[in-house]
Structures are given as structure tokens and as C-alpha cells.
Design a protein around this motif. Structure first.
Motif, mmCIF file in Angstrom:
data_model
loop_
_atom_site.group_PDB
_atom_site.id
_atom_site.type_symbol
_atom_site.label_atom_id
_atom_site.label_comp_id
_atom_site.label_asym_id
_atom_site.label_seq_id
_atom_site.Cartn_x
_atom_site.Cartn_y
_atom_site.Cartn_z
ATOM 1 N N GLN B 11 4.823 5.857 6.198
ATOM 2 C CA GLN B 11 3.642 5.172 6.745
ATOM 3 C C GLN B 11 2.452 6.133 6.816
ATOM 4 O O GLN B 11 1.331 5.762 6.483
ATOM 5 C CB GLN B 11 3.945 4.622 8.138
ATOM 6 N N ALA B 12 2.712 7.365 7.249
ATOM 7 C CA ALA B 12 1.628 8.356 7.363
ATOM 8 C C ALA B 12 1.084 8.708 5.985
ATOM 9 O O ALA B 12 -0.130 8.834 5.794
ATOM 10 C CB ALA B 12 2.134 9.605 8.080
ATOM 11 N N ALA B 15 -1.061 5.716 4.811
ATOM 12 C CA ALA B 15 -2.346 5.663 5.537
ATOM 13 C C ALA B 15 -3.285 6.744 5.028
ATOM 14 O O ALA B 15 -4.491 6.522 4.846
ATOM 15 C CB ALA B 15 -2.108 5.802 7.041
ATOM 16 N N ASP B 16 -2.734 7.926 4.757
ATOM 17 C CA ASP B 16 -3.546 9.033 4.256
ATOM 18 C C ASP B 16 -4.092 8.732 2.862
ATOM 19 O O ASP B 16 -5.270 8.970 2.575
ATOM 20 C CB ASP B 16 -2.691 10.303 4.227
ATOM 21 N N ALA B 19 -6.815 6.059 3.085
ATOM 22 C CA ALA B 19 -8.051 6.649 3.608
ATOM 23 C C ALA B 19 -8.741 7.485 2.526
ATOM 24 O O ALA B 19 -9.966 7.423 2.349
ATOM 25 C CB ALA B 19 -7.751 7.501 4.843
ATOM 26 N N LEU B 25 -8.723 1.066 7.464
ATOM 27 C CA LEU B 25 -7.767 0.176 8.122
ATOM 28 C C LEU B 25 -8.003 0.178 9.624
ATOM 29 O O LEU B 25 -8.477 1.166 10.187
ATOM 30 C CB LEU B 25 -6.323 0.649 7.876
ATOM 31 N N GLY B 27 -6.274 0.203 13.454
ATOM 32 C CA GLY B 27 -5.073 0.845 13.996
ATOM 33 C C GLY B 27 -3.855 -0.053 13.871
ATOM 34 O O GLY B 27 -2.752 0.398 13.526
ATOM 35 N N GLU B 29 -3.323 -2.276 11.625
ATOM 36 C CA GLU B 29 -2.892 -2.312 10.227
ATOM 37 C C GLU B 29 -2.100 -1.058 9.864
ATOM 38 O O GLU B 29 -1.078 -1.138 9.165
ATOM 39 C CB GLU B 29 -4.106 -2.469 9.308
ATOM 40 N N ARG B 30 -2.565 0.094 10.346
ATOM 41 C CA ARG B 30 -1.820 1.335 10.054
ATOM 42 C C ARG B 30 -0.386 1.211 10.577
ATOM 43 O O ARG B 30 0.564 1.616 9.905
ATOM 44 C CB ARG B 30 -2.529 2.549 10.684
ATOM 45 N N ASP B 31 -0.236 0.628 11.767
ATOM 46 C CA ASP B 31 1.102 0.471 12.351
ATOM 47 C C ASP B 31 1.942 -0.562 11.595
ATOM 48 O O ASP B 31 3.172 -0.572 11.714
ATOM 49 C CB ASP B 31 0.994 0.034 13.818
ATOM 50 N N ILE B 33 2.067 -1.003 8.296
ATOM 51 C CA ILE B 33 2.406 -0.645 6.907
ATOM 52 C C ILE B 33 3.925 -0.768 6.727
ATOM 53 O O ILE B 33 4.700 -0.166 7.475
ATOM 54 C CB ILE B 33 1.920 0.779 6.566
ATOM 55 N N LEU B 51 0.779 -2.937 2.532
ATOM 56 C CA LEU B 51 0.032 -3.520 3.638
ATOM 57 C C LEU B 51 -0.502 -4.867 3.185
ATOM 58 O O LEU B 51 -1.245 -4.941 2.195
ATOM 59 C CB LEU B 51 -1.135 -2.611 4.038
#
Lengths: 159, 159
Positions: B11-12, B15-16, B19, B25, B27, B29-31, B33, B51
Motif C-alpha cells: 500500500q505504501a 501511494a508513493d 504521488a 489521493l 487519506g 483512498e490511501r487506506d 488501496i 484503487l
């Protein structure tokens, strides 16, 4: 009506704003950016720039780019070919956009999105920094859009 | 099966990469993924992160993120509810992705896209820098996907 110079400047502005939002286009796509003044001849106030990624019989995706404070006039997407009309989701990518849907207003910041039901009156206006908005939708038939202002013409004349 | 640590790391990573591609996204949405290992328990080789922006009865839009050289196994989207099955357009945003559709291969670089007809076998693999791919499509029913490898399970178990 817009001038050829307005057309080129609007395409260049849109390509620049899309690039600044991290969105990579091919050269052919940059050349295909559509500029709509809705026949009102006041592009910086009323209109938008758009790039269609794909539009099949089933779904469509576009990027919309607006100048600072530019407004897309109120309209709806009526039923066609046995469908209820175009349903669409606006997702703000950069800048901000004020959506007016059936009399309700909301402002979308980057990363925020909202879905507009088919055949529902809506308009939208960019904030002071302009806007890049991705539109996900069912099949799109721009030529069928019904505008509230009888002076609107969907086709842009370049003269 | 993947570990809770693999889930969080994936997930990290996604998100990276989103970005870095300029994609903003929320918060929530990041959670949200999703990490799919397709039940093969070799996430870095087989799987993807995704996502979902929107999935109505008519259209869907997602971001797909792949680790370097990661492969999404061959599958097709069969007909359902009177539709011909999911039709989808892959648009590469960053990195690169090799698409295999009905035996034909093509590599998409950023800004390039390809549409996959419904009910057609396809797989895809990220290049050495991984990939961010936006998927525009008709309505999505991931749980109906038919995979060529009988060991694939669409549901990811975290243990």
C-alpha cells in the motif's frame, strides 16, 4: 466564435496545465485538445478545454481544463439510444472546481470527486487557479447536451 | 497469502508511486488501496495494487500500480447481467507495462493506451521501473474474472 490565436493559446494553456498535473500526453493528443466557447465568444469567462481519452459505446474518459474562474454553462445529458443519458464522475486533479448540481453547490479540491446523475442540470466553474478535472462516465454524446441558455451552441466556430 | 507487513508495504509503495505520478489521493483512498496476490503468495512476482475511484452499474475507473516486473496473471472478463463483459482501456501513467492480449504483445509507455475487448484473454507485466496504469472501463465485477491458472484466487488472504 474564437480567433485562431485564442484557439492556439487555449490548447497551449491546457497542455501546460495537464503537464503540470503530471499527466503525460502524446503529441497527437496535444494537437487534439478541443476548445469550447459554447458559441458565447467570451472564452475566458465561458468555456473549457477538453481531451477525450476514449469514448466507446459503453464508457468515456476525458480531461477537462479550465482557465481561472472560467465557467462551463448549465446543461444536462438527456437519455439517448435506450440509455438514461450520460452519468459522469468529476475528479479534481489540480486547482479547484465549484460544481452546481440541481441547485446544490460543492467545491472539489485535488483528490476529491463527485458523481452527477444522468439528465440532471449542472454547471461548473474553476477557482482562481483554474482547474484540471478528470471525467469518468458512461458513453458521451456531447452533441446531444441540452443547455439552459438558448444562446449556447456546442460547436465552436474558429474565425 | 500475504503477510500484514507485505500488505502495508505494498500500500505504501502504491501511494508513493501514485504521488510521484502527480495523482492526489484522499487519506481514505490511501487506506483503501487493495493489494492482490491472486492467491499465489508471490506478491512481488504476481499481483498488483489497485484503487477504485468509481464503479457504477455503467462505468468504472481505477488506478493500477505494479512493482517492477510484477505480472497480473492471464484472465478474461466474462459476460454478466446481459452485458458482453467488461471492456477496458489501459492508459500508462508512469513506468511501462507490457500487455498481452489474445496472444499479441505491446508495451505501453507513459501517455500511451490500449483498449481490451470484453471476454478476451489478457495479462500484463510492469517494466523494470514498475508501472502506474489508469483503467477506464465499463462496469467492473472483479469477482467474476476467469483466470487461466486454476491456482489463482481473486480474494487476497492476509495472514
Amino acid at each position: 466564435m474564437i480567433s485562431a490565436q485564442e484557439l492556439r493559446a487555449a490548447q497551449a494553456y491546457a497542455a501546460d496545465r495537464l503537464a503540470a498535473a503530471g499527466i503525460v500526453l502524446t503529441g497527437a493528443e496535444r494537437d487534439a485538445i478541443e476548445v469550447a466557447d459554447f458559441g458565447l465568444s467570451r472564452l475566458r469567462e465561458f468555456g473549457l478545454m477538453l481531451l477525450v481519452y476514449v469514448n466507446t459505446d459503453r464508457y468515456c474518459a476525458k480531461e477537462l481544463v479550465l482557465y481561472p474562474d472560467q465557467t462551463c454553462p448549465e446543461h444536462r445529458h438527456p437519455p439517448f439510444e435506450g440509455t438514461p443519458g450520460k452519468e459522469e464522475t468529476f475528479r479534481c486533479r489540480s486547482g479547484s472546481v465549484r460544481l452546481r448540481v440541481a441547485g446544490e453547490e460543492r467545491v472539489l479540491a485535488p483528490g476529491e470527486q463527485h458523481t452527477i446523475p444522468p439528465d440532471t442540470l449542472h454547471s461548473f466553474q474553476a477557482g482562481p487557479a483554474g482547474a484540471v478535472v478528470t471525467e469518468f462516465s458512461s458513453a458521451s454524446r456531447d452533441e446531444l447536451d441540452v443547455f439552459s441558455d438558448p444562446d449556447v451552441r456546442r460547436q465552436t466556430v474558429v474565425g
